[in-house]
Enzyme design. Sequence first.
Site, PDB file in Angstrom:
ATOM      1  N   SER A   1       8.712   4.308   2.467  1.00 54.09           N
ATOM      2  CA  SER A   1       9.292   3.124   3.114  1.00 54.09           C
ATOM      3  C   SER A   1       9.241   3.069   4.623  1.00 54.09           C
ATOM      4  O   SER A   1       9.576   2.035   5.201  1.00 54.09           O
ATOM      5  CB  SER A   1      10.737   2.952   2.666  1.00 54.09           C
ATOM      6  OG  SER A   1      10.759   2.384   1.382  1.00 54.09           O
TER       7      SER A   1
ATOM      8  N   LYS B   1      17.696  -0.128  10.538  1.00 51.99           N
ATOM      9  CA  LYS B   1      17.580  -0.575   9.153  1.00 51.99           C
ATOM     10  C   LYS B   1      18.996  -0.671   8.593  1.00 51.99           C
ATOM     11  O   LYS B   1      19.818   0.227   8.829  1.00 51.99           O
ATOM     12  CB  LYS B   1      16.751   0.441   8.361  1.00 51.99           C
ATOM     13  CG  LYS B   1      16.534   0.087   6.894  1.00 51.99           C
ATOM     14  CD  LYS B   1      15.649   1.141   6.214  1.00 51.99           C
ATOM     15  CE  LYS B   1      15.317   0.774   4.772  1.00 51.99           C
ATOM     16  NZ  LYS B   1      14.448   1.781   4.124  1.00 51.99           N
TER      17      LYS B   1
ATOM     18  N   SER C   1      10.365  -0.228   1.921  1.00 50.52           N
ATOM     19  CA  SER C   1      11.560  -1.030   2.030  1.00 50.52           C
ATOM     20  C   SER C   1      12.015  -1.322   3.459  1.00 50.52           C
ATOM     21  O   SER C   1      12.811  -2.231   3.664  1.00 50.52           O
ATOM     22  CB  SER C   1      12.704  -0.332   1.285  1.00 50.52           C
ATOM     23  OG  SER C   1      13.022   0.909   1.902  1.00 50.52           O
TER      24      SER C   1
END
Length: 517
Positions: free
Chosen positions: A185, A82, A161
């Site tokens: 997330s 990420k 997210s």
Amino acid sequence: MSAANSSLHRLGVAALSQAMAQGRITSVEATQALLADIGAHQGLGAFLAVNADAALAQARQADMHRAAGRSAALTGVPVAHKDIFATRFETSGLHTTAGSKMLAGYASPFDATVVARLQQAGMVTLGKLNCDEFAMGSANQNSAFGPARNPWDLQRVPGGSSGGSAAAVAARLVPAATGTDTGGSIRQPASFTGITGIKPTYGVCSRYGLVAFASSLDQAGPMARSAEDCALLLSAMSGFDERDATSAQRPAQDYTAQLLARRPGATAGQPLAGLRIGLPQEFFPVALSAGVAQAVRDALAELEKLGAVLVDVSLPRTELSIPVYYLIAPAEASSNLSRFDGVKFGHRASQYGDLEDMYKKTRAEGFGPEVQRRIMIGTYVLSHGYYDAYYLQAQKLRRMIADDFQAVFQQCDIIAGPVAPSVAWKLGDKADDPLQSYLADIFTLPASLAGLPGMSVPAGFAGAAEGDGAGMPVGLQLIGNYFDEGLLLHTAHALQQATDHHLRSPQAAARQAQEAT
Ligand code: GLN
């Protein structure tokens, strides 16, 4: 052999590692084939950056280690991060943006601890994955670099997210990815894309090198196809780190061993015999979508067959977790994000008058609307006169929410329920109405506020009752007591030995649909 002619490179972590050990594919072959797949799937918006040269160099080294008999389970297995994890630019050639224009082109001088540990374990870094700006969002629609899409339906969001991580793993572009979870997330995008993800207990994975959102909540974790694959990654990425003052002081854990450990009273047919699973009534409201409710109930029935006992429990302050989280997280964010002032990091406005004007223009240009909204809310609730009324009140409730969990863990070993009230929504939906997006976090926020470990395990797919969302994946959420991630992984693994939801891929589903017509 030619990897391109086979689909061996699309195997999960454990299976790919085994194929490499058997000499059926090399790390270089797997890396090359995955890079080609990534190139062919750019429309998914999953990757923000790839560095083929650096990845292939790591893969060559991994193959050398394997040939020399110096390999471990993760040697040569590709991973992607990420883009909220710092990756040292000089060695990786990868920028660290946190999905924000503020950090576009930022070259980190160091690696996050999680990144460094997975590299030390032999993993090959393919690139950086799309995410909501500073991890604020539930749909990956707040990224400054465009949305990521859900591989099960390109018109739908992958969740957020960590949406790029979820989309990449679900589309089989990488065997596993890292994610972070501040209020859901990792779990929510895992649920929306039919993969497995675990947010460990706060403090289990180091936050060093993680671009900070809300420091008392931020936690890193693995996202992969199965509990087995998550256990392999978590064993390598977790553990005490003196560079993170909130890192838990515990010895390193072997989550694979815990995943396979036999529970007292377990039998071959009933590996979960005697496990008490609490179902909070607040996690099954009437507003829960029919497709989600059915898939979750089916998964619970499966767990019962494996010997688990379902117990009714109550987490009475579940609804309050939304206002509590949306006060505390913005408060911490407003403080953390004050460092982006155009002086030390990232973007600086090109034209400005005095220093104050430089701050204002830089921050107005660099931050997107959701980030600006949260900075304003956070600054407001921390300001003199409102601190007691909002922030302090929220902190008191946060403690009570954590206490509620401890009362429930007197009655059960783990807690189960849905991850989200619906399946993945359509791109653009909720985009103009932040409140709708905040409300959808209701089932993931409580465990975050309490600092407890939580995971999303594929529960199945929504049926016809879900309307046009039929066929979309649904996740089952499992929440454990502090440091019980081993028990969560064990339970998820038992479920995955008995079901095949986690083995289904969007490509295979598309092929089947084509054959049927
Ligand atoms: N959806 C939540 C938010 O927008 C959680 C995000 C996260 O866990 N990083 O804050």
